[in-house]
Design a protein around this motif. Structure first.
Motif, short mmCIF file in Angstrom:
data_model
loop_
_atom_site.label_atom_id
_atom_site.label_comp_id
_atom_site.label_asym_id
_atom_site.label_seq_id
_atom_site.Cartn_x
_atom_site.Cartn_y
_atom_site.Cartn_z
N GLN A 136 3.28 14.61 0.14
CA GLN A 136 4.48 13.89 0.57
C GLN A 136 4.14 12.87 1.64
O GLN A 136 4.63 11.73 1.61
CB GLN A 136 5.54 14.88 1.09
CG GLN A 136 6.88 14.23 1.39
CD GLN A 136 7.52 13.63 0.15
OE1 GLN A 136 7.71 14.33 -0.84
NE2 GLN A 136 7.86 12.35 0.20
N ALA A 137 3.29 13.24 2.58
CA ALA A 137 2.92 12.33 3.66
C ALA A 137 2.15 11.12 3.13
O ALA A 137 2.41 9.98 3.53
CB ALA A 137 2.10 13.06 4.73
N ILE A 138 1.21 11.35 2.21
CA ILE A 138 0.46 10.23 1.62
C ILE A 138 1.39 9.32 0.84
O ILE A 138 1.36 8.10 0.98
CB ILE A 138 -0.69 10.74 0.72
CG1 ILE A 138 -1.76 11.43 1.56
CG2 ILE A 138 -1.28 9.61 -0.10
CD1 ILE A 138 -2.83 12.15 0.74
N SER A 139 2.26 9.92 0.03
CA SER A 139 3.21 9.15 -0.76
C SER A 139 4.13 8.32 0.14
O SER A 139 4.36 7.13 -0.11
CB SER A 139 4.03 10.08 -1.65
OG SER A 139 4.90 9.36 -2.46
N ASP A 140 4.63 8.93 1.20
CA ASP A 140 5.51 8.22 2.14
C ASP A 140 4.80 7.03 2.79
O ASP A 140 5.37 5.95 2.90
CB ASP A 140 6.03 9.16 3.23
CG ASP A 140 7.03 10.19 2.70
OD1 ASP A 140 7.50 10.06 1.55
OD2 ASP A 140 7.31 11.16 3.45
N GLU A 141 3.56 7.25 3.22
CA GLU A 141 2.80 6.18 3.89
C GLU A 141 2.50 5.02 2.94
O GLU A 141 2.65 3.86 3.31
CB GLU A 141 1.51 6.73 4.49
CG GLU A 141 1.70 7.57 5.73
CD GLU A 141 2.24 6.80 6.91
OE1 GLU A 141 1.82 5.64 7.14
OE2 GLU A 141 3.11 7.35 7.61
N LEU A 142 2.05 5.33 1.72
CA LEU A 142 1.73 4.26 0.77
C LEU A 142 2.99 3.52 0.33
O LEU A 142 2.97 2.30 0.17
CB LEU A 142 0.98 4.83 -0.44
CG LEU A 142 -0.45 5.31 -0.15
CD1 LEU A 142 -1.08 5.92 -1.40
CD2 LEU A 142 -1.31 4.18 0.41
N THR A 143 4.08 4.23 0.16
CA THR A 143 5.35 3.60 -0.20
C THR A 143 5.81 2.67 0.93
O THR A 143 6.28 1.56 0.67
CB THR A 143 6.42 4.66 -0.51
OG1 THR A 143 5.96 5.47 -1.59
CG2 THR A 143 7.75 4.03 -0.87
N ALA A 144 5.63 3.11 2.17
CA ALA A 144 6.00 2.27 3.32
C ALA A 144 5.15 1.01 3.39
O ALA A 144 5.56 0.00 3.95
CB ALA A 144 5.87 3.07 4.62
N LYS A 145 3.96 1.05 2.79
CA LYS A 145 3.08 -0.12 2.75
C LYS A 145 3.38 -1.01 1.55
O LYS A 145 2.64 -1.94 1.26
CB LYS A 145 1.62 0.33 2.73
CG LYS A 145 1.19 0.98 4.04
CD LYS A 145 -0.23 1.49 3.96
CE LYS A 145 -0.65 2.16 5.24
NZ LYS A 145 -0.82 1.25 6.37
N GLY A 146 4.45 -0.70 0.80
CA GLY A 146 4.87 -1.54 -0.31
C GLY A 146 4.33 -1.13 -1.66
O GLY A 146 4.54 -1.84 -2.65
N MET A 147 3.65 0.00 -1.73
CA MET A 147 3.11 0.44 -3.02
C MET A 147 4.14 1.31 -3.74
O MET A 147 5.04 1.88 -3.12
CB MET A 147 1.81 1.21 -2.80
CG MET A 147 0.73 0.34 -2.16
SD MET A 147 -0.89 1.08 -2.23
CE MET A 147 -1.26 0.88 -3.97
N THR A 148 3.99 1.40 -5.05
CA THR A 148 4.92 2.17 -5.88
C THR A 148 4.17 3.28 -6.58
O THR A 148 3.11 3.05 -7.17
CB THR A 148 5.57 1.25 -6.94
OG1 THR A 148 6.18 0.14 -6.27
CG2 THR A 148 6.59 2.00 -7.76
N PHE A 149 4.76 4.48 -6.55
CA PHE A 149 4.17 5.61 -7.25
C PHE A 149 4.50 5.50 -8.74
O PHE A 149 5.61 5.16 -9.12
CB PHE A 149 4.71 6.94 -6.71
CG PHE A 149 4.11 8.14 -7.37
CD1 PHE A 149 2.83 8.55 -7.05
CD2 PHE A 149 4.81 8.84 -8.34
CE1 PHE A 149 2.26 9.65 -7.66
CE2 PHE A 149 4.25 9.94 -8.96
CZ PHE A 149 2.97 10.34 -8.62
N THR A 150 3.50 5.77 -9.58
CA THR A 150 3.68 5.69 -11.03
C THR A 150 2.81 6.76 -11.68
O THR A 150 2.14 7.53 -10.99
CB THR A 150 3.34 4.27 -11.54
OG1 THR A 150 3.68 4.17 -12.91
CG2 THR A 150 1.87 3.94 -11.36
N ASP A 151 2.80 6.79 -13.00
CA ASP A 151 1.93 7.74 -13.70
C ASP A 151 0.50 7.20 -13.69
O ASP A 151 0.25 6.01 -13.51
CB ASP A 151 2.42 7.99 -15.13
CG ASP A 151 2.44 6.72 -15.94
OD1 ASP A 151 1.44 6.44 -16.63
OD2 ASP A 151 3.46 5.99 -15.87
#
Length: 181
Positions: free
Chosen positions: A63-78
């Protein structure tokens, strides 16, 4: 007096804080990466022998990694559509802190002799290291890696553990993407 002692302790602890160690491939253009997914079989808990590395901690790290990368403008995908794959792992080591100091000197002239008193104390503690890897999906090559270590504390609440993970991951990912030098 108490304020002076507290301020001194805070300065000492700040000086002991370690910053993350990171490395990256300078030939990579990190601005091209827009999406991320988890590396297949990325896990903290596999083969872990320390009780603090568990599925609960795994969820906190993800969750922490996902939150940080999302805050940097990246999008989670498959994984099939991701630009980068994120892997992470942790280790726990026992360390020993040894302090030796002189507690006094004395000399007696009425009979011959000089004494020197030395006191040695040892403390064992656990240090956890969290490593985060970024793999270029197209080339399947490691392009960025960072690690942060810190002393593990016992008897923390779930909220304290979550805050510690969030802080550690934020420190690690503060160097991602690397800035052109």
């Amino acid at each position: 007096m108490k304020q002076l002692l507290a301020a001194s302790l805070l300065v000492l602890l700040s000086a002991c804080a370690s910053s993350p160690d990171y490395d990256y491939d300078k030939s990579v253009n990190f601005t091209e990466y827009k999406t991320f997914a988890w590396f297949p079989n990325a896990t903290l808990a596999k083969g872990a022998t320390n009780y603090q590395i568990s599925e609960l901690m795994e969820r906190r790290v993800r969750q922490a990694i996902s939150d940080e990368l999302t805050a940097k403008g990246m999008t989670f995908t498959d994984a099939a559509n991701a630009d980068i794959l994120v892997n992470y792992h942790a280790s726990v080591e026992s360390k020993v802190d040894v302090d030796t100091f002189s507690t006094g000197y004395s000399a007696r002239w009425d009979y011959w002799g000089i004494s020197h008193n030395v006191q040695t104390t040892t403390r064992e503690y656990k240090v956890g290291t969290l490593v985060v890897d970024v793999i270029d999906k197209a080339s399947n090559q490691l392009v960025w890696r960072a690690a942060n270590e810190g002393r593990l504390k016992k008897n923390q609440t779930p909220e304290e553990r979550t805050a510690a993970v969030q802080e550690s991951v934020a420190e690690i990912l503060s160097h991602y993407p690397p800035q052109a030098q």
